[in-house]
Design a protein around this motif. Structure first.
Motif, mmCIF file in Angstrom:
data_model
loop_
_atom_site.group_PDB
_atom_site.id
_atom_site.type_symbol
_atom_site.label_atom_id
_atom_site.label_comp_id
_atom_site.label_asym_id
_atom_site.label_seq_id
_atom_site.Cartn_x
_atom_site.Cartn_y
_atom_site.Cartn_z
ATOM 1 N N ASP A 1 5.488 -18.699 24.471
ATOM 2 C CA ASP A 1 4.204 -18.765 25.177
ATOM 3 C C ASP A 1 3.019 -18.484 24.259
ATOM 4 O O ASP A 1 1.896 -18.287 24.737
ATOM 5 C CB ASP A 1 4.188 -17.754 26.334
ATOM 6 C CG ASP A 1 5.225 -18.070 27.391
ATOM 7 O OD1 ASP A 1 5.505 -19.271 27.603
ATOM 8 O OD2 ASP A 1 5.768 -17.118 27.987
ATOM 9 N N ASN A 2 3.292 -18.467 22.949
ATOM 10 C CA ASN A 2 2.262 -18.210 21.947
ATOM 11 C C ASN A 2 1.677 -16.797 22.040
ATOM 12 O O ASN A 2 0.538 -16.550 21.622
ATOM 13 C CB ASN A 2 1.132 -19.243 22.020
ATOM 14 C CG ASN A 2 1.623 -20.641 21.719
ATOM 15 O OD1 ASN A 2 2.522 -20.816 20.904
ATOM 16 N ND2 ASN A 2 1.034 -21.636 22.379
ATOM 17 N N THR A 3 2.458 -15.901 22.623
ATOM 18 C CA THR A 3 2.049 -14.508 22.702
ATOM 19 C C THR A 3 2.543 -13.770 21.459
ATOM 20 O O THR A 3 3.707 -13.919 21.060
ATOM 21 C CB THR A 3 2.635 -13.836 23.957
ATOM 22 O OG1 THR A 3 2.172 -14.532 25.122
ATOM 23 C CG2 THR A 3 2.210 -12.369 24.030
ATOM 24 N N LEU A 4 1.654 -13.000 20.864
ATOM 25 C CA LEU A 4 2.025 -12.232 19.683
ATOM 26 C C LEU A 4 3.016 -11.141 20.068
ATOM 27 O O LEU A 4 2.736 -10.313 20.932
ATOM 28 C CB LEU A 4 0.778 -11.611 19.050
ATOM 29 C CG LEU A 4 1.009 -10.747 17.798
ATOM 30 C CD1 LEU A 4 1.526 -11.594 16.642
ATOM 31 C CD2 LEU A 4 -0.292 -10.039 17.391
ATOM 32 N N ILE A 5 4.188 -11.161 19.424
ATOM 33 C CA ILE A 5 5.217 -10.161 19.689
ATOM 34 C C ILE A 5 5.031 -8.943 18.783
ATOM 35 O O ILE A 5 5.073 -7.793 19.235
ATOM 36 C CB ILE A 5 6.623 -10.750 19.447
ATOM 37 C CG1 ILE A 5 6.872 -11.954 20.345
ATOM 38 C CG2 ILE A 5 7.703 -9.685 19.671
ATOM 39 C CD1 ILE A 5 8.127 -12.715 19.975
ATOM 40 N N LEU A 6 4.810 -9.221 17.516
ATOM 41 C CA LEU A 6 4.744 -8.151 16.541
ATOM 42 C C LEU A 6 3.996 -8.637 15.307
ATOM 43 O O LEU A 6 4.101 -9.809 14.934
ATOM 44 C CB LEU A 6 6.160 -7.709 16.139
ATOM 45 C CG LEU A 6 6.287 -6.557 15.135
ATOM 46 C CD1 LEU A 6 5.806 -5.251 15.754
ATOM 47 C CD2 LEU A 6 7.733 -6.414 14.668
ATOM 48 N N SER A 7 3.232 -7.744 14.688
ATOM 49 C CA SER A 7 2.568 -8.042 13.428
ATOM 50 C C SER A 7 2.990 -6.993 12.404
ATOM 51 O O SER A 7 2.757 -5.801 12.603
ATOM 52 C CB SER A 7 1.044 -8.030 13.601
ATOM 53 O OG SER A 7 0.402 -8.337 12.381
ATOM 54 N N ASN A 8 3.654 -7.444 11.338
ATOM 55 C CA ASN A 8 4.126 -6.540 10.289
ATOM 56 C C ASN A 8 3.432 -6.845 8.970
ATOM 57 O O ASN A 8 3.258 -8.012 8.618
ATOM 58 C CB ASN A 8 5.639 -6.683 10.078
ATOM 59 C CG ASN A 8 6.447 -5.836 11.046
ATOM 60 O OD1 ASN A 8 5.897 -5.016 11.777
ATOM 61 N ND2 ASN A 8 7.752 -6.026 11.061
ATOM 62 N N THR A 9 3.072 -5.799 8.256
ATOM 63 C CA THR A 9 2.524 -5.956 6.915
ATOM 64 C C THR A 9 3.483 -5.310 5.927
ATOM 65 O O THR A 9 3.676 -4.087 5.943
ATOM 66 C CB THR A 9 1.133 -5.317 6.793
ATOM 67 O OG1 THR A 9 0.245 -5.946 7.722
ATOM 68 C CG2 THR A 9 0.583 -5.490 5.379
ATOM 69 N N TYR A 10 4.100 -6.140 5.106
ATOM 70 C CA TYR A 10 5.038 -5.693 4.093
ATOM 71 C C TYR A 10 4.301 -5.636 2.754
ATOM 72 O O TYR A 10 3.802 -6.654 2.274
ATOM 73 C CB TYR A 10 6.223 -6.654 3.977
ATOM 74 C CG TYR A 10 6.932 -6.963 5.277
ATOM 75 C CD1 TYR A 10 7.935 -6.129 5.762
ATOM 76 C CD2 TYR A 10 6.614 -8.109 6.012
ATOM 77 C CE1 TYR A 10 8.595 -6.428 6.950
ATOM 78 C CE2 TYR A 10 7.268 -8.418 7.191
ATOM 79 C CZ TYR A 10 8.256 -7.574 7.661
ATOM 80 O OH TYR A 10 8.911 -7.877 8.836
ATOM 81 N N ILE A 11 4.227 -4.446 2.174
ATOM 82 C CA ILE A 11 3.534 -4.285 0.899
ATOM 83 C C ILE A 11 4.569 -4.296 -0.225
ATOM 84 O O ILE A 11 5.521 -3.515 -0.213
ATOM 85 C CB ILE A 11 2.714 -2.990 0.877
ATOM 86 C CG1 ILE A 11 1.624 -3.049 1.954
ATOM 87 C CG2 ILE A 11 2.084 -2.771 -0.494
ATOM 88 C CD1 ILE A 11 0.749 -1.820 2.016
ATOM 89 N N HIS A 12 4.373 -5.214 -1.163
ATOM 90 C CA HIS A 12 5.307 -5.365 -2.277
ATOM 91 C C HIS A 12 5.002 -4.294 -3.320
ATOM 92 O O HIS A 12 3.891 -4.240 -3.842
ATOM 93 C CB HIS A 12 5.149 -6.753 -2.888
ATOM 94 C CG HIS A 12 6.420 -7.288 -3.459
ATOM 95 N ND1 HIS A 12 6.616 -8.601 -3.758
ATOM 96 C CD2 HIS A 12 7.582 -6.667 -3.798
ATOM 97 C CE1 HIS A 12 7.830 -8.783 -4.244
ATOM 98 N NE2 HIS A 12 8.427 -7.624 -4.277
ATOM 99 N N VAL A 13 5.988 -3.450 -3.605
ATOM 100 C CA VAL A 13 5.750 -2.309 -4.493
ATOM 101 C C VAL A 13 6.843 -2.186 -5.545
ATOM 102 O O VAL A 13 7.956 -2.682 -5.385
ATOM 103 C CB VAL A 13 5.686 -0.977 -3.703
ATOM 104 C CG1 VAL A 13 4.565 -0.992 -2.694
ATOM 105 C CG2 VAL A 13 7.031 -0.662 -3.043
#
Length: 284
Positions: free
Chosen positions: A244-256
């Motif tokens: 339904d084009n609803t945002l489920i989750l937003s993750n920010t992965y920082i490369h370290v």
């Protein structure tokens, strides 16, 4: 009148002094003056605790925004068993290694990598290991590691790294990417896009890996207690949506660079622990 003021001042001095005495630490400092130290490099710290979990996210589609300073970066770790609580020293060495690409006197007599087309490939720790370890050893001294408490304070990390860089006839500066005590992602991204790695000072932290299978993604997470310093070189920001084009989750992965041998190099933002500080490092 002046006599009354003097009496008041003397009373205040006694009160403040009493407070400092009653809160005296084992290191002979007033607790209010004790700075956070970063010592948890897992391999050498008994204070480290670990919890692991795997999260499964089902989605219909996703969008990804990502950026890295370079296709690879230094990921050094301590190989000297006589040194303890070395995460600050290793983080400093990773920054030194990154900039040695541009100023090859930062790690003397050491080829740090090779240019491949538009990208630069940094060699693994195993190649010229002794010369890279020599930088870690020197930073251990310059950063006064374990002299005040277990590990290294942020101030001693900065001062020790500055001392090393200046000894190689270069200059260094630090640019905070925090705003009002909070991590500012826009500032962080701007520094990365300016080609500057960012040191993250963490109290409680994680390392994650993920396996995207098209319809769902498996995120393996390892959570640790204690304080740690890592160096960030890039990120992936992924938004997961349902049908339904609803945002489920937003993750920010920082490369370290984790500073730990064979430990995966992603830190999941806002997933346990606190970021005490974050500073871009410029060497010229």
């Amino acid at each position: 009148m002046n006599k009354k003021i003097n009496v008041i001042i003397m009373v205040l001095i006694i009160v403040v002094s009493s407070f400092c005495i009653t809160t005296f630490s084992a290191n002979n400092k007033c607790e209010a003056e004790v700075a956070t130290t970063y010592s948890d490099d897992i391999l050498y710290s008994e204070a480290a605790t670990q919890n692991a979990e795997v999260e499964t996210i089902y989605y219909s589609w996703k969008d990804t925004t990502k950026y890295k300073i370079n296709s690879s970066f230094p990921d050094y770790y301590n190989t000297n068993g006589s040194l303890k609580n070395t995460c600050a020293n290793v983080a400093g060495a990773n920054i030194i290694g990154f900039y040695d690409r541009y100023y090859d006197n930062l790690i003397p007599d050491c080829t740090i990598g090779i240019q491949r087309g538009n990208n630069y490939t940094y060699y693994l720790m195993a190649l010229n290991k002794d010369k890279k370890q020599a930088v870690i050893n020197t930073l251990y001294t310059y950063m006064k590691t374990n002299t005040k408490s277990d590990g290294t304070t942020q101030e001693d990390f900065q001062n020790g790294l500055r001392l090393y860089v200046q000894s190689r006839d270069r200059n260094i500066s630090y640019i905070s990417v925090m705003s009002n005590g909070n991590f500012n992602f826009a500032n962080f991204e701007a520094e990365l896009r300016s080609g500057r790695p960012v040191a993250l000072f963490l109290s409680g932290y994680n390392f994650v890996s993920f396996n995207d299978l098209g319809t769902h993604v498996l995120i393996s997470k390892n959570f640790y207690g204690g304080n740690h310093i890592v160096v960030a070189y890039g990120y992936q920001k992924v938004n997961y949506y349902n049908a339904d084009n609803t945002l489920i989750l937003s993750n920010t992965y920082i490369h370290v660079s984790s500073g730990i041998n064979n430990e995966d190099g992603y830190y999941l933002l806002n997933s346990g622990g606190n970021m005490i500080a974050a500073e871009a490092v410029a060497i010229n």
